[in-house]
Design an enzyme around this catalytic site. Sequence first.
Site, PDB file in Angstrom:
ATOM      1  N   ILE A 103       0.834  -1.436   0.213  1.00 38.37           N
ATOM      2  CA  ILE A 103      -0.009   0.162  -0.509  1.00 38.37           C
ATOM      3  C   ILE A 103       0.857   1.070  -0.033  1.00 38.37           C
ATOM      4  CG2 ILE A 103      -1.579   1.125   1.166  1.00 38.37           C
ATOM      5  CD1 ILE A 103      -2.336  -1.677  -0.137  1.00 38.37           C
ATOM      6  N   SER A 124       3.540   2.548   2.407  1.00 39.18           N
ATOM      7  CA  SER A 124       5.396   2.568   3.597  1.00 39.18           C
ATOM      8  C   SER A 124       5.261   1.663   4.285  1.00 39.18           C
ATOM      9  CB  SER A 124       4.422   3.521   4.768  1.00 39.18           C
ATOM     10  OG  SER A 124       3.604   2.690   4.938  1.00 39.18           O
ATOM     11  N   CYS A 167      -8.458   2.897   3.952  1.00 36.26           N
ATOM     12  CA  CYS A 167      -9.007   1.392   5.153  1.00 36.26           C
ATOM     13  C   CYS A 167     -10.020   1.468   5.653  1.00 36.26           C
ATOM     14  CB  CYS A 167      -8.208   2.266   6.142  1.00 36.26           C
ATOM     15  SG  CYS A 167      -6.387   3.725   5.432  1.00 36.26           S
ATOM     16  N   HIS A 220      -1.941  -4.322  11.313  1.00 32.54           N
ATOM     17  CA  HIS A 220      -2.310  -3.871  12.697  1.00 32.54           C
ATOM     18  C   HIS A 220      -1.865  -4.722  13.456  1.00 32.54           C
ATOM     19  CE1 HIS A 220      -5.456  -1.550  10.622  1.00 32.54           C
ATOM     20  NE2 HIS A 220      -4.906  -0.865  10.941  1.00 32.54           N
TER      21      HIS A 220
HETATM   22  N1  GLN Z   1       0.452   5.245   1.536  1.00 32.72           N
HETATM   23  C1  GLN Z   1      -0.056   5.012   2.451  1.00 32.72           C
HETATM   24  C2  GLN Z   1       0.574   4.341   3.272  1.00 32.72           C
HETATM   25  O1  GLN Z   1       1.068   2.827   2.858  1.00 32.72           O
HETATM   26  C3  GLN Z   1      -1.484   5.137   3.179  1.00 32.72           C
HETATM   27  C4  GLN Z   1      -2.290   5.045   4.336  1.00 32.72           C
HETATM   28  C5  GLN Z   1      -3.694   5.276   4.714  1.00 32.72           C
HETATM   29  O2  GLN Z   1      -4.220   4.553   3.850  1.00 32.72           O
HETATM   30  N2  GLN Z   1      -4.114   6.168   6.057  1.00 32.72           N
HETATM   31  O3  GLN Z   1       1.207   4.281   4.663  1.00 32.72           O
HETATM   32 ZN    ZN Z   2      -4.784   2.013   4.824  1.00 31.94          ZN
END
Ligand code: GLN
Ligand code: ZN
Length: 761
Positions: free
Chosen positions: A437, A439, A649, A700
Amino acid sequence: MSIAHSLGFPRIGANRELKKAQEAYWKGDLDQPSLLSEGKQLRSQHWQLQKEAGLQFVSTGDFAWYDQMLNHSLMLGAIPARFGDHADCEDIDTLFRMARGRAPSGESAAACEMTKWFDTNYHYIVPELYKGQSFELSTTRLVEETREAIDQGFNPKPVLIGPLTWLWLGKIKGEQFDRLTLLDEIIDVYGKVMSRLAELGVEWVQIDEPILVLDLPNEWKQAFETTYNKLQNKDLKILLATYFGELNGTTTTVVNLPVDGLHIDLVRAPNQLVTVLDRLPSYKVLSVGVINGRNIWKADINGIIEQLHDAKARLGNRLWIAPSCSLLHSPVDLEAETDLDTELKSWFAFAVQKCKEVSVVQRLLDGDQDESLQSDLQQSNEAVRSKQTSSRVHNSVVQQRVAAITTGDDQRPSSFESRAELQKGALKLPLFPTTTIGSFPQTADIRRQRRLFKQGKLSEAIYVESMQAEIRDTVKRQEALGLDVLVHGEAERNDMVEYFGEQLDGFAFTKNGWVQSYGSRCVKPPVIIGDISRPEPMTVAWSRFAQQQTDKPMKGMLTGPVTILCWSFLREDVGRQTSCEQLALALRDEVVELEQAGIGIIQIDEPAIREGLPLRKEDWPEYLNWAVKSFRISASGVRDETQIHTHMCYSEFNDIIEFVAAMDADVITIETSRSDMDLLDAFEAFSYPNAIGPGVYDIHSPNVPDKSWMKQLIQKAAKKIPADRLWINPDCGLKTRDWPEVELALKSMVTVAEELRAELA
Ligand code: GLN
Ligand code: ZN
């Protein structure tokens, strides 16, 4: 003389003292008596500040060790059985166990759920409701804190969350039932608390019923009458407070409830003043929320005085002045902003300053001739005037560009099907492409480098070099794992909104403008002060560098316009849509330049799109239309071959799925692993046309996900979404995790994708 008051004051402390004390206590670095005394001191300071600002009441009941809804659950003895049969409601460890699952004493249990308080960024602990549940008065904390205020010479107005709001916001556990059957016992407890408050000599109590601005079923609207009839207490006056919107089809009922005063939010819903004035019985007080409790701008005092002219003439001293809602949602004290330039500082007001503004409006309306009031008025006028003309606020180039947006600007050149064909040719991805996603772990070293650079202790050249080393390393690891679409890892970003805000014109940042988000967690939102533009590329150099390190496609990574908007303080001189479209255009330029730099896949994150929804359903389509349009504007400047991703999210998609589809992202990644892919039902039912990457494991948790579990999830997903439109990815970004667990998890994820491809071949 009329009354100046506040609906509540932030509890965190000007320097986040509460947060620091709580966290030290949880870690075992602070004992309970010291924690309690820190709380006592903060309450006292906050009362003093309110009094000095000129308010006639100080509020009690706005202090909480974690959350004010949780305080009420404890007051009612509404403690889920898993926290013990005889949980001690007076012990703050009981409260911490409910909020966090654990506390320095006692046994751990699953924490209570948390969710957003109306459309704010504050999260409350959701009350758990059970069929046949009984309630009894279980803590007298509010009474004690009110006594504390009296003992210190203050004039308190205790604040309670109304019984109907508490009940409405709760969640039924186990067998379904009509929660209104619980109301009588709840009212009894409230009655007892109110009697105790009356015994202390309290004159007014404030009862908040913000659900009055929501879409309520009829039986709930009717329940207000019975409830407030029962709550009458001859020794105590009730101010019924509503906020965050307009009374929703309940004005006649509400103005006629047997209470002594009504508070309405005139910042969010100024038009309700006339209707309420016309119907308000002549014995009642009307408190008007005219100072915005949810933003950081200095008020237009003159404008407010004019707005209230008629009301003052009709009500005289029965007109009370207040912030629109509790000041919980604004930062504490502007005086702490030592780095802000004088102009910006002259435009802002935080909670302490807002209390003062309330008092200034009240005194001016009362005809107070004090000279200091004239200078306050002048400062307010000056702020209004300078904002009207400042080039920091108004940029005609940006305004013209927004005005020139045409229908074509939010359209990709071709349909998804044609784009998908071209992208297949350009990207050459396997079936079930794997990606992440955005990071990757934000190690202590990365954070240290960023901090040193920000403090000017590291030269730009060295900083860039060390971030590039991070990118190189992250790319290598992803290649070794066998992922198909790589990311650069976002090491250079502290926060997904702040990072962009800092590089855009039209934003300002505070040093200490913290607002409580939940428990000990505070956020410091950027401030949109004016028209937004992008002076320079923001991410292009990092992405280009990352792409140079690999032959695999590198995904560019941006935060979307709606999310940047939702997580910032907003302008008051233009609507949300205007700022959002400006953001969209700025991001569009970035997207186009990423494409020019050879980036073939660009992700525009929109995790906040759902939380931007207005409180009332009838207002949803308007918001969703411009929100979706803004996303599309940001995404539509590129060729068909360039693949646009978005990410959201955890989100309930059922009632917004058509708008999610209308965003027309080539690929959407969402958080689905914890819901066991159930969230995909909405996509299936709607026949969602584009590609989806349902998250296959929960980021998480530090646990490494089981391969067969992930495989089973993907197989489940493949029953709902055609396999050639399925992507495989984790639920969300990995920045909070460690490398070893991330590598193990992703290795398994990639293996699962390979096995599935082999099975289908
Ligand atoms: N691109 C962001 C990450 O990977 C997305 C974070 C999020 O969805 N809150 O941290
Ligand atoms: Zn997210």
